[in-house]
Design a protein around this motif. Structure first.
Motif, short mmCIF file in Angstrom:
data_model
loop_
_atom_site.label_atom_id
_atom_site.label_comp_id
_atom_site.label_asym_id
_atom_site.label_seq_id
_atom_site.Cartn_x
_atom_site.Cartn_y
_atom_site.Cartn_z
N HIS A 94 0.83 -1.21 0.00
CA HIS A 94 0.00 0.00 0.00
C HIS A 94 0.87 1.26 0.00
CE1 HIS A 94 -3.92 1.99 1.67
NE2 HIS A 94 -3.63 2.37 0.44
N LEU A 95 1.95 1.24 0.79
CA LEU A 95 2.83 2.41 0.79
C LEU A 95 3.50 2.59 -0.56
CD1 LEU A 95 4.20 4.74 2.24
CD2 LEU A 95 6.00 3.15 2.95
N ASP A 96 3.93 1.51 -1.18
CA ASP A 96 4.56 1.62 -2.50
C ASP A 96 3.57 2.14 -3.53
OD1 ASP A 96 6.79 1.02 -4.41
OD2 ASP A 96 5.29 -0.31 -5.25
N ASP A 97 2.33 1.67 -3.45
CA ASP A 97 1.29 2.07 -4.40
C ASP A 97 0.94 3.56 -4.25
OD1 ASP A 97 -0.59 1.53 -6.43
OD2 ASP A 97 -2.19 1.28 -4.96
N VAL A 98 0.53 3.95 -3.05
CA VAL A 98 0.14 5.34 -2.82
C VAL A 98 1.36 6.26 -2.82
CG1 VAL A 98 -1.07 6.90 -1.25
CG2 VAL A 98 -1.84 4.54 -1.49
N GLY A 99 2.47 5.77 -2.25
CA GLY A 99 3.67 6.58 -2.19
C GLY A 99 4.25 6.89 -3.56
N SER A 100 4.21 5.93 -4.47
CA SER A 100 4.69 6.17 -5.83
C SER A 100 3.82 7.22 -6.52
CB SER A 100 4.66 4.86 -6.64
OG SER A 100 5.56 3.92 -6.12
N ALA A 101 2.52 7.14 -6.29
CA ALA A 101 1.60 8.11 -6.88
C ALA A 101 1.88 9.51 -6.34
CB ALA A 101 0.15 7.71 -6.60
N ALA A 102 2.13 9.60 -5.04
CA ALA A 102 2.44 10.91 -4.44
C ALA A 102 3.72 11.47 -5.02
CB ALA A 102 2.55 10.77 -2.92
N GLY A 103 4.70 10.62 -5.22
CA GLY A 103 5.96 11.06 -5.81
C GLY A 103 5.79 11.56 -7.23
N ARG A 104 5.00 10.85 -8.02
CA ARG A 104 4.75 11.28 -9.41
C ARG A 104 3.97 12.59 -9.44
NH1 ARG A 104 3.68 5.74 -9.97
NH2 ARG A 104 1.43 6.10 -9.89
N ALA A 105 2.99 12.71 -8.56
CA ALA A 105 2.18 13.93 -8.51
C ALA A 105 3.06 15.14 -8.17
CB ALA A 105 1.06 13.79 -7.49
N ALA A 106 4.01 14.94 -7.28
CA ALA A 106 4.92 16.02 -6.90
C ALA A 106 5.79 16.44 -8.08
CB ALA A 106 5.78 15.60 -5.72
N GLU A 107 6.24 15.47 -8.85
CA GLU A 107 7.08 15.77 -10.01
C GLU A 107 6.31 16.53 -11.07
OE1 GLU A 107 8.56 12.05 -11.37
OE2 GLU A 107 9.98 11.80 -9.71
N LEU A 108 5.03 16.24 -11.21
CA LEU A 108 4.21 16.86 -12.26
C LEU A 108 3.63 18.21 -11.85
CD1 LEU A 108 2.27 13.66 -13.40
CD2 LEU A 108 4.07 14.83 -14.67
N ALA A 109 3.65 18.51 -10.58
CA ALA A 109 2.99 19.72 -10.08
C ALA A 109 3.75 20.98 -10.47
CB ALA A 109 2.85 19.65 -8.56
N ASP A 110 3.00 22.06 -10.64
CA ASP A 110 3.57 23.39 -10.88
C ASP A 110 4.00 23.95 -9.53
OD1 ASP A 110 4.14 26.03 -11.38
OD2 ASP A 110 2.18 26.54 -12.20
N HIS A 111 5.28 24.14 -9.33
CA HIS A 111 5.77 24.53 -8.01
C HIS A 111 5.41 25.96 -7.63
CE1 HIS A 111 9.00 21.15 -7.99
NE2 HIS A 111 7.78 20.70 -8.15
N ALA A 112 4.98 26.74 -8.61
CA ALA A 112 4.56 28.12 -8.32
C ALA A 112 3.08 28.19 -7.98
CB ALA A 112 4.87 29.03 -9.49
#
Length: 218
Positions: A101-119
């Protein structure tokens, strides 16, 4: 973003490599076993996902430093949410399910952070801040919890050097005072947040800073 990814990847990798029997060992969080902390990380990952898709139109009210509240007393494990975590963790039954579960949700959180507009601005905990500041705040979160995870696992890998340094810098900004140069980044974080009691020599080096400690972050 690089520090967020490094700290989060290192923490998730450390969890994945923990032997099943070590999930029953105590963690560095009061009242929580390793399995309980891993369950908390699942919820943290969900919070990251939720926050990154909760846009805000108003001006930021906090940044990566003022995002943190400093409490007067350490957690006892009796807070309703804190007390719920062990029950949720136990419900998984097997460590492999928690890891999955951590790998599943955690990977998604990591990808979302990479795709997000930091501004971009997002809302969380009733506050508004930029995505960049939000992710920077989580470098401190992930690094501290990595130290909690391995508190009683001497063979487990420590957080990356650069994220330890960044977390220390953040904690010093929160405190408004630098730690003694003689302190390692790890010791500054452990002592600064009350995870370890300073030795007499460390107390002497801290001087007046001792009165501000520990910094209980919430």
């Amino acid at each position: 973003m690089d520090l967020f990814s490094r700290s989060w990847t290192a923490l998730r990798t450390a969890v994945a490599d923990i032997p099943d029997e070590d999930f029953e060992r105590p963690s560095g969080c009061t009242g929580w076993l390793v399995r309980d902390l891993v369950c908390h990380l699942v919820i943290d990952a969900q919070d990251v996902l939720i926050t990154l898709v909760t846009p805000a139109e108003t001006e930021p009210t906090v940044d990566a430093v003022t995002y943190w509240d400093v409490a007067e007393t350490p957690p006892t494990g009796e807070d309703p949410l804190d007390a719920l975590i062990p029950r949720l963790a136990a419900a998984y039954g097997e460590p492999r399910l928690l890891k999955f579960h951590l790998d599943d949700v955690g990977s998604a959180a990591g990808r979302a952070a990479e795709l997000a507009d930091h501004a971009a601005r997002v809302s969380t905990r009733g506050e508004v801040l930029t995505v960049g500041d939000y992710l920077s705040a989580y470098v401190l979160e992930w690094t501290l919890h990595h130290l909690d995870l391995i508190a009683h696992l001497p063979s487990a890998p420590e957080p990356p050097t650069e994220t330890l340094a960044a977390a220390r810098a953040s904690l010093e900004k929160i405190a408004g005072t630098p730690f003694p140069a003689s302190f390692s980044d790890k010791d500054a974080l452990l002592i600064g947040t009350g995870r370890r009691t300073p030795t007499d020599a460390e107390k002497a080096a801290l001087r007046d800073f001792t009165a501000k400690l520990p910094l209980i972050l919430g």
